[in-house]
Enzyme design. Structure first.
Site, mmCIF file in Angstrom:
data_model
loop_
_atom_site.group_PDB
_atom_site.id
_atom_site.type_symbol
_atom_site.label_atom_id
_atom_site.label_comp_id
_atom_site.label_asym_id
_atom_site.label_seq_id
_atom_site.Cartn_x
_atom_site.Cartn_y
_atom_site.Cartn_z
ATOM 1 N N ASP A 89 -12.260 7.193 2.863
ATOM 2 C CA ASP A 89 -11.407 6.972 3.786
ATOM 3 C C ASP A 89 -10.720 5.226 3.792
ATOM 4 O O ASP A 89 -9.851 4.992 4.029
ATOM 5 C CB ASP A 89 -11.647 7.332 5.160
ATOM 6 C CG ASP A 89 -10.405 7.352 5.972
ATOM 7 O OD1 ASP A 89 -9.170 7.639 5.363
ATOM 8 O OD2 ASP A 89 -10.453 7.682 7.190
ATOM 9 N N ASP B 296 1.333 6.369 5.385
ATOM 10 C CA ASP B 296 0.404 5.391 4.614
ATOM 11 C C ASP B 296 1.069 4.954 3.692
ATOM 12 O O ASP B 296 0.312 4.198 2.822
ATOM 13 C CB ASP B 296 -0.888 6.030 4.459
ATOM 14 C CG ASP B 296 -2.061 5.305 4.565
ATOM 15 O OD1 ASP B 296 -2.136 4.257 5.166
ATOM 16 O OD2 ASP B 296 -3.319 5.529 4.100
ATOM 17 N N ASP C 174 -2.814 10.177 3.365
ATOM 18 C CA ASP C 174 -4.118 9.647 3.310
ATOM 19 C C ASP C 174 -4.770 10.822 4.319
ATOM 20 O O ASP C 174 -4.992 10.676 5.603
ATOM 21 C CB ASP C 174 -4.379 8.174 3.970
ATOM 22 C CG ASP C 174 -5.882 7.944 4.047
ATOM 23 O OD1 ASP C 174 -6.758 8.482 3.871
ATOM 24 O OD2 ASP C 174 -5.905 6.744 4.914
ATOM 25 N N LYS D 159 -10.600 12.776 7.513
ATOM 26 C CA LYS D 159 -10.220 12.346 8.898
ATOM 27 C C LYS D 159 -10.047 13.697 9.720
ATOM 28 O O LYS D 159 -9.924 14.797 9.436
ATOM 29 C CB LYS D 159 -8.607 11.696 8.974
ATOM 30 C CG LYS D 159 -8.580 10.501 8.164
ATOM 31 C CD LYS D 159 -7.253 10.147 8.144
ATOM 32 C CE LYS D 159 -7.001 8.481 7.505
ATOM 33 N NZ LYS D 159 -7.903 7.411 8.286
ATOM 34 N N LYS E 43 1.034 -1.178 -0.197
ATOM 35 C CA LYS E 43 -0.005 -0.036 0.019
ATOM 36 C C LYS E 43 1.071 1.089 -0.007
ATOM 37 O O LYS E 43 1.629 1.416 0.961
ATOM 38 C CB LYS E 43 -0.861 0.001 1.256
ATOM 39 C CG LYS E 43 -1.782 1.392 1.255
ATOM 40 C CD LYS E 43 -2.871 1.255 2.406
ATOM 41 C CE LYS E 43 -3.345 2.659 2.719
ATOM 42 N NZ LYS E 43 -4.636 2.617 3.806
ATOM 43 N N ARG F 144 -7.916 -0.188 0.126
ATOM 44 C CA ARG F 144 -8.347 -1.566 -0.497
ATOM 45 C C ARG F 144 -8.761 -1.116 -1.945
ATOM 46 O O ARG F 144 -8.648 -1.999 -2.626
ATOM 47 C CB ARG F 144 -9.484 -1.846 0.348
ATOM 48 C CG ARG F 144 -10.945 -1.015 0.205
ATOM 49 C CD ARG F 144 -11.437 -1.651 1.650
ATOM 50 N NE ARG F 144 -11.166 -1.023 2.740
ATOM 51 C CZ ARG F 144 -11.536 -1.378 3.881
ATOM 52 N NH1 ARG F 144 -13.084 -2.083 4.173
ATOM 53 N NH2 ARG F 144 -11.131 -0.929 4.904
ATOM 54 N N GLU G 32 -9.679 3.894 1.096
ATOM 55 C CA GLU G 32 -9.051 3.956 0.123
ATOM 56 C C GLU G 32 -7.966 2.940 -0.224
ATOM 57 O O GLU G 32 -7.601 2.749 -1.628
ATOM 58 C CB GLU G 32 -8.516 5.373 -0.210
ATOM 59 C CG GLU G 32 -6.976 5.640 0.439
ATOM 60 C CD GLU G 32 -6.978 5.301 1.981
ATOM 61 O OE1 GLU G 32 -8.016 5.456 2.574
ATOM 62 O OE2 GLU G 32 -5.704 5.145 2.324
HETATM 63 N N1 BES Z 1 -4.779 4.466 6.423
HETATM 64 C C1 BES Z 1 -5.863 4.194 7.391
HETATM 65 C C2 BES Z 1 -5.951 3.104 8.183
HETATM 66 C C3 BES Z 1 -4.879 3.483 9.501
HETATM 67 C C4 BES Z 1 -5.493 4.255 10.476
HETATM 68 C C5 BES Z 1 -3.635 3.421 9.540
HETATM 69 C C6 BES Z 1 -4.783 4.515 11.583
HETATM 70 C C7 BES Z 1 -2.648 3.721 10.746
HETATM 71 C C8 BES Z 1 -3.524 4.207 11.614
HETATM 72 C C9 BES Z 1 -6.873 3.486 6.082
HETATM 73 O O1 BES Z 1 -6.828 4.018 4.947
HETATM 74 C C10 BES Z 1 -8.216 4.171 6.811
HETATM 75 O O2 BES Z 1 -8.587 5.119 6.916
HETATM 76 N N2 BES Z 1 -9.187 3.019 7.182
HETATM 77 C C11 BES Z 1 -10.371 3.379 7.721
HETATM 78 C C12 BES Z 1 -11.367 2.293 7.049
HETATM 79 C C13 BES Z 1 -12.797 2.668 7.491
HETATM 80 C C14 BES Z 1 -13.184 3.859 6.595
HETATM 81 C C15 BES Z 1 -13.645 1.586 6.815
HETATM 82 C C16 BES Z 1 -10.541 3.159 9.147
HETATM 83 O O3 BES Z 1 -9.605 2.435 9.596
HETATM 84 O O4 BES Z 1 -11.104 3.935 9.720
HETATM 85 ZN ZN ZN Z 2 -4.974 4.717 4.386
HETATM 86 MN MN MN Z 3 -8.098 5.880 4.862
#
Ligand code: BES
Ligand code: ZN
Ligand code: MN
Length: 502
Positions: free
Chosen positions: A353, A294, A276, A283, A271, A357, A355
């Protein structure tokens, strides 16, 4: 620059600033070097041990001044922990703490012998100990000061770690070991550098340039696709993530052919979201700056390809990095939008968010074109992983038991341990969409799993394993050989898996 040297001789006869002396916790008998030093210093080690300020616990250190009759200035006692728990991780940790102590003291040249770190432990051979010692030292001493313009120049640095071995045979094994440890730890540190760069200096374009530079130096082929080529491939999910950003996407392909011609490659997908923000599903501002990390999966992938090539592993390996930013703007994707992935599957956007996947789905599908032996993806994918596992375990999910078993075994060896979560069909319900083939978020419940289920749809029948490093890619507090900041976790893990597969 830190230098490792190896020679035959006795470490006590070396003119160095400090000699490292490994000591087991509560051991009835000291190792040969510790016993000799104790005798030379008139029982000084016994005295320290009886005071209990230093007991030999792993990560403990203590300093003794050498006598004038010895060429060295200090001895640094390094706790190795309980002898019955002895292993390579204890050696990495002890070495890390020892060199940090030496650096703090402003010392430049350190003498050490592998024997004093494995003393009496029959199942650890000198060559393996040397790998762990080189890794422990080189990983612990890592710093990132590029943006500390005024503080540069006056920092203390260790210049040489001299391995002094008593037999020719050991010298040869240790030489090989430190070369290997150096390549692996330099690759981890390179990945840490990439991750440490702020997003304004680590855009997809800059990441691609860095990948090219590293690839060239390591003898890896690097191809970079830009938007028209990515469009031609039909990577609508990945492009959807990128459409809100001013920075163009870069699809980075690394290829190392160390195996037989035509042999199925291992494909590593990392990834690579260089920042992000969450996109329109933005966020919260607190801590958002961390989302420059990220692209940790992509950085680890570059590290793996570099090291694999420099170690000349007899395998074919491909690295794929779908690099992009995730930004909100007038051209960004919206919740409710539907994207068409390269595989033809359509995806309803629930959260912009989620993104990672999206970008990964197209890269994973692209990976299947190689008819790979294995696909491994590594991603800071879900905040849910941090909640579930904290900062000591990588989330692992996959469709192939053999591959998962190998990953778990590799994790124990390098101490980048994985913990499996289920990839059961029942969870697929959560990503069913009323308007498209699937949706990109399954809600809060089981977030690690539903994200992995989403990815699983794009690997066809290929043996695949997914590593969620969201909770382990970054640490707040220093550890023995991991300074606070990006860990570049997964680099050593995947390398070990590959080395074991040769
Ligand atoms: N990059 C984030 C995940 C993340 C969060 C990594 C905190 C490291 C620390 C990812 O893209 C994300 O935002 N995931 C969301 C998914 C949700 C919207 C289904 C999440 O985990 O909140
Ligand atoms: Zn992310
Ligand atoms: Mn994200």
């Amino acid at each position: 620059m830190l230098k490792f040297t190896v020679k035959e001789g006795h470490v006590l006869r070396e003119r160095v600033d400090a000699i490292l002396v490994g000591i087991y916790e509560d051991a009835g008998e000291k190792g040969p070097l510790a016993a000799e030093v104790n005798r030379l210093l008139g029982g000084a080690i016994d005295k320290v041990l009886s005071r209990k300020s230093f007991t030999g616990k792993v990560e403990q250190t203590d300093v003794l001044e050498a006598r004038e009759t010895l060429p060295a200035s200090y001895f640094i006692l390094c706790g190795l922990g309980k002898a019955e728990k002895a292993g390579l991780e204890q050696i990495r940790q002890a070495m890390g703490r020892a060199v940090l102590r030496a650096r703090e003291m402003g010392l430049k040249r350190i003498g050490v012998s592998t024997n004093s770190f494995v003393c009496g432990t029959e199942n650890i051979v000198a060559g393996d100990a040397a790998v762990a010692m080189a890794e422990g030292a080189n990983l612990a001493l890592y710093t990132f000061t590029k943006y500390k313009v005024k503080e540069n120049g006056n920092s203390k640095n260790i210049e040489e770690i001299r391995f002094v071995e008593d037999e020719k045979k050991t010298v040869t094994a240790v030489k090989k070991g430190i070369e290997k440890g150096r390549i692996i730890s330099d690759s981890v540190n390179l990945a840490r550098d990439l991750i440490n760069h702020p997003a304004n200096d680590m855009t997809p374009t800059i990441l691609a340039e860095s990948a090219k530079k590293t690839a060239k130096a390591a003898g890896v082929k690097c191809t970079v696709l830009s938007r028209p080529q990515i469009e031609k491939l039909g990577m609508g999910a990945y492009l959807g993530v990128s459409q809100g950003s001013e920075e163009p996407p870069r699809f980075i392909i690394l290829e190392y052919n160390g195996g037989k011609k035509g042999e199925k490659p291992v494909v590593v997908v990392g990834k690579s979201i260089t920042f992000d923000s969450g996109g329109i599903s933005i966020k919260p501002s607190e801590g958002m700056g961390k989302m420059k990390y990220d692209m940790s999966g992509g950085a680890a992938t570059i590290g793996v390809l570099r090291a694999a090539s420099m170690l000349r592993l007899p395998l074919n390996i491909v690295g794929l990095l779908p690099a992009t930013e995730n930004m909100p703007s007038g051209s960004a994707i919206r919740p409710g939008d539907v994207l068409r992935s390269m595989s033809g599957r359509t995806i309803e956007i629930i959260s912009t968010d989620a993104e990672g996947r999206l970008a990964l789905s197209d890269a994973l599908f692209y990976a299947t074109r190689y008819k790979p032996r294995w696909i491994i993806d590594i991603a800071t994918l879900t905040g849910a992983c941090a909640v579930a596992l904290g900062s000591h375990a990588i989330g692992m999910l996959g469709n192939n038991k053999d591959l998962k078993d190998r990953m778990a075994a590799a994790g124990e060896k390098v101490w980048e341990r994985v913990w499996e979560m289920p990839l059961w069909d029942e969870y697929a319900e959560q990503i069913k969409s009323p308007v498209a083939d699937m949706k990109n978020s399954g809600g809060r419940e089981g977030g690690v799993i539903t994200a992995a289920i989403f990815l699983s749809k794009f690997v066809e029948d290929c043996p695949w394993v997914h590593l969620d490093i969201a909770s382990t890619e970054w640490i707040d507090k220093d550890r023995a050989y991991m300074p606070a900041g990006p860990t570049a976790i997964g680099t050593r893990l995947i390398l070990q898996l590959l080395m074991d597969a040769c």
